[in-house]
Design an enzyme around this catalytic site. Structure first.
Site, mmCIF file in Angstrom:
data_model
loop_
_atom_site.group_PDB
_atom_site.id
_atom_site.type_symbol
_atom_site.label_atom_id
_atom_site.label_comp_id
_atom_site.label_asym_id
_atom_site.label_seq_id
_atom_site.Cartn_x
_atom_site.Cartn_y
_atom_site.Cartn_z
ATOM 1 N N LYS A 1 78.692 77.462 40.150
ATOM 2 C CA LYS A 1 78.397 76.630 41.324
ATOM 3 C C LYS A 1 79.613 75.837 41.745
ATOM 4 C CE LYS A 1 78.291 72.622 38.851
ATOM 5 N NZ LYS A 1 79.230 71.485 39.029
ATOM 6 N N ASP B 1 72.687 70.588 35.178
ATOM 7 C CA ASP B 1 73.029 71.685 36.078
ATOM 8 C C ASP B 1 72.228 72.959 35.817
ATOM 9 O OD1 ASP B 1 74.920 70.120 37.352
ATOM 10 O OD2 ASP B 1 76.616 70.912 36.214
#
EC number: 2.7.1.148
Length: 308
Positions: free
Chosen positions: A17, A145
């Site tokens: 990401k 995350d």
């Protein structure tokens, strides 16, 4: 619960990401910070192959140096497999083979992607058939995350970053990543944030962090130029104190035609936003000519999923 028939082996994939936007709240009594971030999953992946095993084990390969990664119970993928087994009442073990391509300690959530792909792979391997909601709850226990690596796409994260809401995004955004040959400790970056705020109390936020509306407008419009103007990372100055050699990398990318440059998460990966695929390729070539390791990726891409 009823366990469905198990598979012989499962291949799952999860993306790394980029944090397009990151606001960091004040230090909380528990030692953590609330954040407001805009995540985008990009086309740099971790591949997890799960095989039946007597216990829990993991080995690594891939395009990056994995020699320093732990393979014991402290490894996040092993923790993910054990957590799923415990919650689903599974007595089997698993052997994980992970092909790593996302930088280690690079601010792109590589370990979180490993954990998310492991949850998906073991769910299929053992036939536990947990729903996405249950898997998301397990992911949130593993790290801030991990839920996003499970979900993918583009999303707004609040709280510790694990409370997600999808962000409507049109089109494809093209990025060039400049990869460092070292990692940066995320906890150390946050400690540096607190140090900077002690030096400059006016930087301590008075309110809970929020993602600027302009980020959402740019994503909805699919407008790279508009998004470039909205990119922001409260962690960047702290990371640059710990890794000052990133400052000329940021400048180099801007001068080579990037619309904008930003440290991804806690770094040290630097993400350059390009106007399109052709511009990204040109930027990648320019950075590579300056002896940087540069990759062209695009987003958003799906989250963790089983392949084949």
């Amino acid at each position: 619960m009823t366990i469905a028939a198990a598979a012989d082996a499962v291949h799952a994939r999860a993306p790394g990401k980029i944090n397009l936007f990151m606001r960091v709240g004040a230090l909380q009594p528990d030692g953590y910070h609330d954040v407001a971030t805009a995540y985008q999953a990009v086309s740099l992946y971790e591949d997890v192959h799960a095989y039946p095993g007597m216990g829990f084990s993991v080995e690594f390969s891939g395009s990056i140096d994995t020699a320093g990664l732990p393979t014991d119970r402290t490894n996040l993928a092993i923790r993910a497999a054990k957590l799923l087994a415990r919650r689903a009442g599974v007595s089997q073990g698993v052997h994980l083979e992970i092909e790593k391509h996302v930088p280690i300690a690079g601010g792109m959530g590589g370990g979180s992607a490993d954990a998310a792909a492991t949850l998906i792979a073991c769910d299929a391997l053992w036939g536990t058939e947990l729903g996405r909601e249950e898997l998301h709850a397990l992911a949130a226990e593993l790290g801030a995350d991990v839920p996003f690596a499970l979900a993918g796409g583009t999303a707004i994260g609040t709280g510790r970053g694990d409370r997600l809401s999808p962000a409507l995004t049109t089109g494809t955004f093209h990025w060039v990543l400049a990869l460092a040959d070292y990692g940066v400790s995320t906890p150390e970056v946050y400690r540096q944030v607190d140090t900077i705020r002690e030096e400059r109390p006016e930087l301590v936020p008075a309110d809970a962090p929020e993602v600027d509306a302009e980020v959402l407008h740019a994503l909805r419009a699919g407008d790279a130029g508009r998004l470039a103007a909205a990119l922001h990372n409260d962690l960047q100055d702290a990371t640059l104190r710990l890794a000052p050699d990133l400052a000329p990398v940021l400048d180099l990318g801007r001068s080579a035609g990037a619309l904008a440059a930003i440290v991804s998460g806690s770094g040290p990966t630097v993400a350059f936003l390009a106007s399109g695929a052709d511009a990204a390729i040109e930027l990648q070539v320019a950075l590579s000519a300056s002896q940087l390791t540069a990759l062209h990726v695009h987003g958003p891409v799906p989250g963790a999923r089983v392949l084949g």
